[in-house]
Design a protein around this motif. Sequence first.
Motif, PDB file in Angstrom:
ATOM      1  N   LYS A 238       0.793  -1.342   0.061  1.00  0.00           N
ATOM      2  CA  LYS A 238       0.067   0.015  -0.101  1.00  0.00           C
ATOM      3  C   LYS A 238       0.819   1.396   0.023  1.00  0.00           C
ATOM      4  O   LYS A 238       0.509   2.288  -0.525  1.00  0.00           O
ATOM      5  CB  LYS A 238      -0.979  -0.217   1.072  1.00  0.00           C
ATOM      6  N   GLU A 239       2.071   1.178   0.744  1.00  0.00           N
ATOM      7  CA  GLU A 239       2.709   2.504   0.777  1.00  0.00           C
ATOM      8  C   GLU A 239       4.039   2.390   0.238  1.00  0.00           C
ATOM      9  O   GLU A 239       4.731   3.528   0.209  1.00  0.00           O
ATOM     10  CB  GLU A 239       2.982   2.632   2.420  1.00  0.00           C
ATOM     11  N   ALA A 240       4.685   1.207  -0.077  1.00  0.00           N
ATOM     12  CA  ALA A 240       6.012   0.952  -0.734  1.00  0.00           C
ATOM     13  C   ALA A 240       7.062   1.533   0.503  1.00  0.00           C
ATOM     14  O   ALA A 240       8.003   2.026   0.165  1.00  0.00           O
ATOM     15  CB  ALA A 240       6.172   1.851  -1.867  1.00  0.00           C
ATOM     16  N   LYS A 241       6.724   1.377   1.667  1.00  0.00           N
ATOM     17  CA  LYS A 241       7.405   1.557   2.790  1.00  0.00           C
ATOM     18  C   LYS A 241       7.092   0.658   3.835  1.00  0.00           C
ATOM     19  O   LYS A 241       6.197  -0.255   4.021  1.00  0.00           O
ATOM     20  CB  LYS A 241       6.911   2.933   3.460  1.00  0.00           C
ATOM     21  N   THR A 242       8.145   0.380   4.771  1.00  0.00           N
ATOM     22  CA  THR A 242       8.190  -0.612   5.945  1.00  0.00           C
ATOM     23  C   THR A 242       7.128   0.078   6.636  1.00  0.00           C
ATOM     24  O   THR A 242       6.744   1.382   6.781  1.00  0.00           O
ATOM     25  CB  THR A 242       9.581  -0.744   6.617  1.00  0.00           C
ATOM     26  N   THR A 243       6.768  -0.832   7.838  1.00  0.00           N
ATOM     27  CA  THR A 243       5.936  -0.204   8.846  1.00  0.00           C
ATOM     28  C   THR A 243       6.674   0.832   9.713  1.00  0.00           C
ATOM     29  O   THR A 243       5.987   1.633  10.408  1.00  0.00           O
ATOM     30  CB  THR A 243       5.339  -1.078   9.796  1.00  0.00           C
ATOM     31  N   GLY A 244       7.868   0.827   9.374  1.00  0.00           N
ATOM     32  CA  GLY A 244       8.729   1.680  10.266  1.00  0.00           C
ATOM     33  C   GLY A 244       8.893   3.100   9.527  1.00  0.00           C
ATOM     34  O   GLY A 244       9.700   4.132  10.145  1.00  0.00           O
ATOM     35  N   GLY A 245       8.538   3.114   8.207  1.00  0.00           N
ATOM     36  CA  GLY A 245       8.354   4.199   7.341  1.00  0.00           C
ATOM     37  C   GLY A 245       9.727   4.402   6.567  1.00  0.00           C
ATOM     38  O   GLY A 245       9.744   5.387   5.699  1.00  0.00           O
ATOM     39  N   GLU A 246      10.542   3.380   6.277  1.00  0.00           N
ATOM     40  CA  GLU A 246      11.477   3.538   5.437  1.00  0.00           C
ATOM     41  C   GLU A 246      11.133   3.012   4.009  1.00  0.00           C
ATOM     42  O   GLU A 246      10.251   2.062   3.806  1.00  0.00           O
ATOM     43  CB  GLU A 246      12.746   2.685   6.051  1.00  0.00           C
ATOM     44  N   ASP A 247      11.671   3.531   2.945  1.00  0.00           N
ATOM     45  CA  ASP A 247      11.426   3.041   1.435  1.00  0.00           C
ATOM     46  C   ASP A 247      11.826   1.744   1.407  1.00  0.00           C
ATOM     47  O   ASP A 247      12.984   1.333   1.731  1.00  0.00           O
ATOM     48  CB  ASP A 247      12.312   3.973   0.522  1.00  0.00           C
ATOM     49  N   VAL A 248      11.026   1.145   0.617  1.00  0.00           N
ATOM     50  CA  VAL A 248      11.176  -0.433   0.366  1.00  0.00           C
ATOM     51  C   VAL A 248      11.624  -0.278  -1.240  1.00  0.00           C
ATOM     52  O   VAL A 248      12.494  -1.578  -1.382  1.00  0.00           O
ATOM     53  CB  VAL A 248       9.787  -1.074   0.551  1.00  0.00           C
ATOM     54  N   PHE A 249      11.546   0.385  -1.954  1.00  0.00           N
ATOM     55  CA  PHE A 249      11.953   0.131  -3.340  1.00  0.00           C
ATOM     56  C   PHE A 249      12.942   1.342  -3.805  1.00  0.00           C
ATOM     57  O   PHE A 249      12.532   2.475  -3.479  1.00  0.00           O
ATOM     58  CB  PHE A 249      11.024   0.137  -4.540  1.00  0.00           C
ATOM     59  N   ALA A 250      13.757   1.279  -4.576  1.00  0.00           N
ATOM     60  CA  ALA A 250      14.530   2.436  -5.266  1.00  0.00           C
ATOM     61  C   ALA A 250      15.289   2.001  -6.465  1.00  0.00           C
ATOM     62  O   ALA A 250      15.619   0.756  -6.658  1.00  0.00           O
ATOM     63  CB  ALA A 250      15.713   2.858  -4.164  1.00  0.00           C
ATOM     64  N   GLY A 251      15.641   3.078  -7.298  1.00  0.00           N
ATOM     65  CA  GLY A 251      16.275   2.863  -8.687  1.00  0.00           C
ATOM     66  C   GLY A 251      15.675   2.554  -9.631  1.00  0.00           C
ATOM     67  O   GLY A 251      16.401   2.218 -10.803  1.00  0.00           O
ATOM     68  N   TYR A 252      14.476   2.772  -9.960  1.00  0.00           N
ATOM     69  CA  TYR A 252      13.696   2.529 -10.906  1.00  0.00           C
ATOM     70  C   TYR A 252      13.116   3.707 -11.728  1.00  0.00           C
ATOM     71  O   TYR A 252      12.945   4.816 -11.204  1.00  0.00           O
ATOM     72  CB  TYR A 252      12.468   1.507 -10.754  1.00  0.00           C
ATOM     73  N   ASP A 253      12.749   3.285 -13.208  1.00  0.00           N
ATOM     74  CA  ASP A 253      12.234   4.661 -13.807  1.00  0.00           C
ATOM     75  C   ASP A 253      10.719   4.689 -13.372  1.00  0.00           C
ATOM     76  O   ASP A 253       9.948   3.937 -13.836  1.00  0.00           O
ATOM     77  CB  ASP A 253      12.453   4.385 -15.351  1.00  0.00           C
ATOM     78  N   HIS A 254      10.439   5.916 -12.945  1.00  0.00           N
ATOM     79  CA  HIS A 254       9.036   6.240 -12.376  1.00  0.00           C
ATOM     80  C   HIS A 254       8.332   6.473 -13.433  1.00  0.00           C
ATOM     81  O   HIS A 254       7.224   6.625 -13.241  1.00  0.00           O
ATOM     82  CB  HIS A 254       9.065   7.360 -11.647  1.00  0.00           C
ATOM     83  N   ARG A 255       8.549   6.718 -14.862  1.00  0.00           N
ATOM     84  CA  ARG A 255       7.783   6.921 -15.983  1.00  0.00           C
ATOM     85  C   ARG A 255       7.520   5.434 -16.735  1.00  0.00           C
ATOM     86  O   ARG A 255       6.593   5.319 -17.524  1.00  0.00           O
ATOM     87  CB  ARG A 255       8.349   7.988 -17.030  1.00  0.00           C
ATOM     88  N   GLU A 256       8.137   4.385 -16.348  1.00  0.00           N
ATOM     89  CA  GLU A 256       7.960   3.357 -16.959  1.00  0.00           C
ATOM     90  C   GLU A 256       7.547   2.075 -15.934  1.00  0.00           C
ATOM     91  O   GLU A 256       7.350   0.891 -16.534  1.00  0.00           O
ATOM     92  CB  GLU A 256       9.367   2.813 -17.683  1.00  0.00           C
TER      93      GLU A 256
END
Length: 429
Positions: free
Chosen positions: A159-177
């Motif tokens: 739902k949030e792409a974050k851990t329950t502690g508020g940290e980002d779970v995903f990084a490094g991808y093209d946000h337009r694709e």
Amino acid sequence: MPRPSRALTAACAAAAVVACLVTPPTAAASEAASGQGHRCPQLQLADHWYGDNAAKIQQVIDERGRCGAHRGGKKPLAVFDWDNTVIKNDISDQTIFYMLRNDKILQPRDRDWHNTSRYMTDAGADALSAACGTDARPGKPLPTSTDIDCADELLSVRKEAKTTGGEDVFAGYDHREMEASYAWVAQLNAGYRPDEVRQIARDARKAALRAPVGATQRVGSSSEVAWVRYYPEIKDLIGTLNRAGFDTWIVSASPKETADVWGSEVGIPPNRTIGIESLTTHGRINGHLAGCGGIADGEDAIMPYVDGKRCFVNKNILGIKGEAQLDPAPEAKRQALAGGDATTDVTMLADATGVRVTLNRNKDELMCRAYDNADGRWAVNPMFVEPLPALDRTYPCSTTAYENADGTVGPVLRTDGTVIPDQADTVHG
């Protein structure tokens, strides 16, 4: 909300001259209808649409379909997003909720959550490992119906792409694709056969359609939406398009197996469904994704999302090859009509050459372009079930409504490079 106008919905007169009732009919459409003697398919729920939207849609159907330019030639194309466009609510959500409530999520390969996405951060993988443990063997179900911590962590990623502690779970991808958290829903199916995923989707669908409107369900420690409904107006639109000779497709950011199960209800079979396409090894989903636009299968760097939707339309429907799949197709080949509700759909809608049906869910970039309506082809409509009230701010089109490939934000630009000014929310519940 202003009272919708009643569009003209009478059928063509079955006489020597057959003329479609549109507002107003073009000479070409009337002549074609007369010359072929066809009955022009009409929207049956036209008076459910906002303002003159039904008339705009009907004119495109009459001009481009078998009463107009089509007349037995190449079929015109129509494409629809699925979640909150053809239905109210989200089929990926309902499928994940069902899987969590019924112990259908499998322990990842090597018990390492990095293996579920190449974009998984260490923080995300560590949080999932800590919450879900290592007791279950790889490929075996996690006990998420009873393990509340594991269910909550998985749900937070979805739902949030974050851990329950508020940290980002995903990084490094093209946000337009792509959107890594959406792709992850498909990648969690690794280990299943496609038919097994379809059965899970069928079970989730049955539960969601049975649940009363407004019902909730307990998932982990959360109360989540439990129901889905097809929009009768969009079902009517798709049926009218099909009768008028259009080639009508679903283009969804949900897993293809899931979209396959839901699409038949509105007359769109699996061979005209585009979704996140999972690759297989020895008949089992392996957690990798089909490529497009010069991005190879298994690179997991593109999916039907924003510019990726254009890519898969060009690849799967229009037969365009290679890197050109990411470019706008020649206008004569592009979709005559497109429908969507969110920024994930904005490129697919902008490519439409006739009318762009836009259900208002207050998504910034999409609504900036739809309200700006630079070429007059956008048709903004409140959602047909539980429409949102007026937004209590303007859309920040001139500053932050556009998300760049690297995730930063900026102004929304027209095709001529000018900045779209901030827009008020004028079409709402």
